[in-house]
Design an enzyme around this catalytic site. Structure first.
Site, PDB file in Angstrom:
ATOM      1  N   ASP A  54     -32.617 -13.629  -8.334  1.00 31.09           N
ATOM      2  CA  ASP A  54     -32.943 -13.941  -6.944  1.00 31.09           C
ATOM      3  C   ASP A  54     -32.665 -12.773  -6.010  1.00 31.09           C
ATOM      4  O   ASP A  54     -33.539 -12.359  -5.237  1.00 31.09           O
ATOM      5  CB  ASP A  54     -32.143 -15.157  -6.475  1.00 31.09           C
ATOM      6  CG  ASP A  54     -32.529 -16.429  -7.198  1.00 31.09           C
ATOM      7  OD1 ASP A  54     -33.064 -16.337  -8.316  1.00 31.09           O
ATOM      8  OD2 ASP A  54     -32.282 -17.516  -6.666  1.00 31.09           O
ATOM      9  N   ARG A  93     -17.892 -19.214  -1.120  1.00 29.63           N
ATOM     10  CA  ARG A  93     -18.833 -18.764  -0.092  1.00 29.63           C
ATOM     11  C   ARG A  93     -18.169 -18.231   1.178  1.00 29.63           C
ATOM     12  O   ARG A  93     -18.624 -17.230   1.736  1.00 29.63           O
ATOM     13  CB  ARG A  93     -19.822 -19.887   0.249  1.00 29.63           C
ATOM     14  CG  ARG A  93     -20.691 -20.335  -0.912  1.00 29.63           C
ATOM     15  CD  ARG A  93     -21.118 -19.186  -1.783  1.00 29.63           C
ATOM     16  NE  ARG A  93     -22.095 -19.572  -2.794  1.00 29.63           N
ATOM     17  CZ  ARG A  93     -22.213 -18.963  -3.959  1.00 29.63           C
ATOM     18  NH1 ARG A  93     -21.383 -17.971  -4.274  1.00 29.63           N
ATOM     19  NH2 ARG A  93     -23.126 -19.337  -4.816  1.00 29.63           N
ATOM     20  N   ASP A 144     -25.631 -23.841  -0.230  1.00 29.91           N
ATOM     21  CA  ASP A 144     -25.082 -22.501   0.005  1.00 29.91           C
ATOM     22  C   ASP A 144     -25.631 -21.843   1.260  1.00 29.91           C
ATOM     23  O   ASP A 144     -24.933 -21.067   1.918  1.00 29.91           O
ATOM     24  CB  ASP A 144     -25.329 -21.597  -1.209  1.00 29.91           C
ATOM     25  CG  ASP A 144     -24.312 -21.835  -2.317  1.00 29.91           C
ATOM     26  OD1 ASP A 144     -23.263 -22.432  -2.034  1.00 29.91           O
ATOM     27  OD2 ASP A 144     -24.568 -21.420  -3.449  1.00 29.91           O
ATOM     28  N   SER A 152     -29.958 -21.734 -13.362  1.00 32.69           N
ATOM     29  CA  SER A 152     -29.374 -21.165 -12.153  1.00 32.69           C
ATOM     30  C   SER A 152     -27.872 -21.317 -12.280  1.00 32.69           C
ATOM     31  O   SER A 152     -27.358 -22.445 -12.331  1.00 32.69           O
ATOM     32  CB  SER A 152     -29.888 -21.909 -10.918  1.00 32.69           C
ATOM     33  OG  SER A 152     -29.251 -21.433  -9.758  1.00 32.69           O
TER      34      SER A 152
END
Length: 405
Positions: free
Chosen positions: A16, A96, A125, A179
């Site tokens: 990605d 995060r 996210d 993923s």
């Protein structure tokens, strides 16, 4: 809208973000600064640097944040015993805010006018990253390619990568790779066959843990020592927070501990199925609750348990830097002043079993009172009669009223 001159990209080097790097250059005509956080994902980071260089990136940041991650994010969360929807130990969620924090710091350092991330427009996210950005830099420009481009599937991403000569690892026959997200606390899996919640995950998907069936037939004992709610030693060896997680991950993985198959409620509104491996965190949570069981006052422990779902949701939804999370953290941390001592656990075929706990300084467990043997007057059992009658008073009144109707 003003032109973007320079953007700091949260860059993993995976499919990605490698595509995003090239897409930012082509779409915005801007300079891209890459930031790769080493938070214990266990992967070689040199390829990320090589990929960024190949695509013409001049400013490349690859930073070891493992200790900061464990000390300032994971450990405070575990003081709260935070679990989302009864099962998820928040491994992705807690990473995060650290990435967002450092990304903003690099943006200031490099005089960038924007930041970018690789989170999709369907996931949590994007919220976590951007709430972090705005909490720390209210006027920052945010670019979220998944909400702008037409590369709407992983197959399209791989085709784009092939067209532009971007190497892609972990190709699997029959489709795109899972993923995945990994850090010192966990590894997660989404996509592919997991999109059908009725199907059992293939054994080959799991990367960290052995299956419980193949775990050792002999149990292993481990002793954790705590200071103010944090684990500071394993089996008598003093360790840093990152070392604690690394050690417990190794032990847990060996014994098939910490696998989870979960359908969760995303903040954006949909249900999502994911699988997780959190071996060290599963051990740590069990040990911490056992430590609190003898060192926390009953009502303090119950208040913590009542607040925990709210605290866990704040982290899951991206509100780490919010005033309410900070307020809850102060209360939680204050409760941990007496959480000192040791816990002994038995690890066996996917199970974490508490077999002992003690504290020389802060234990509230008094054997002279709790004993089933002669307590020598420490507790007058006759007092219980009045206690029970007073607590039953409201129910007795209601029962008498009901009987007269």
């Amino acid at each position: 809208m003003s032109r973007v001159r320079k953007v700091v990209l949260a860059y993993s080097g995976g499919l990605d973000t490698s595509v995003i790097l090239k897409w930012l250059q082509d779409t915005y005509g801007c300079e891209v600064v890459t930031f790769t956080a080493d938070i214990g994902q266990g992967e070689e980071l040199a390829p990320a640097r090589a990929k960024a260089k190949k695509l013409g990136v001049k400013e490349i940041y690859i930073e070891d944040l493992k200790e900061e991650f464990a000390r300032d994010f994971v450990f405070p969360m575990f003081r709260a015993n935070a679990v989302y929807e009864g099962e998820y130990l928040l491994g992705t969620s807690i990473a995060r805010p650290l990435i967002a924090k450092r990304q903003i710091e690099i943006a200031r350092k490099t005089r960038a006018d924007a930041v970018a991330h690789g989170a999709t427009g369907k996931g949590n996210d994007q919220v976590r990253f951007e709430l972090g950005y705005y909490a720390l830099a209210p006027d920052i420009r945010v670019i979220a390619p998944w909400r702008e481009w037409d590369l709407t599937s992983r197959e399209k991403l791989m085709a784009y990568a092939k067209k532009h000569g971007i190497p892609v690892e972990m190709r699997k026959k029959g489709g795109s790779p899972y993923s995945m997200d990994a850090n010192l606390l966990h590894i997660s899996y989404e996509g592919r066959m997991l999109e059908d919640p009725a199907k059992e995950p293939e054994e080959s998907m799991w990367r960290w843990t052995v299956s419980p069936e193949r775990a050792p037939n002999k149990p292993e004992y481990v002793k954790l020592e705590f200071r103010h709610g944090d684990c500071v030693a394993v089996n008598g060896r003093k360790l840093t927070p990152a070392q604690v997680l690394t050690t417990l991950n190794r032990l847990g993985a060996k014994h098939g501990i910490g696998r989870l198959d979960l359908v969760e409620n995303r903040y954006v509104g949909m249900k999502s199925r994911g699988c997780y491996e959190t071996p060290g965190g599963t051990i740590l949570l069990k040990a911490h609750r056992a430590m609190e069981s003898i060192t926390l006052d009953r009502e303090v422990a119950h208040i913590k348990d009542e607040l925990m779902p709210r605290y866990a949701s704040l982290i899951y939804n991206g509100y780490w830097f919010s005033p309410e999370r900070r307020l809850l953290q102060e209360l939680i941390d204050a409760s941990q002043a007496t959480v000192n001592g040791w816990v002994r656990l038995k690890l066996y075929k996917g199970n974490v079993i508490v077999v002992g706990r003690g504290s020389d300084t802060d234990s509230l467990f008094d054997p002279t009172i709790a004993t089933f043997e002669e307590d020598r007057g420490a507790y007058n059992q006759a007092d219980a009669a009045g206690f029970i009658r007073l607590n039953a008073l409201r129910m007795r009144i209601a029962a008498k009223l009901k009987s007269r109707r």
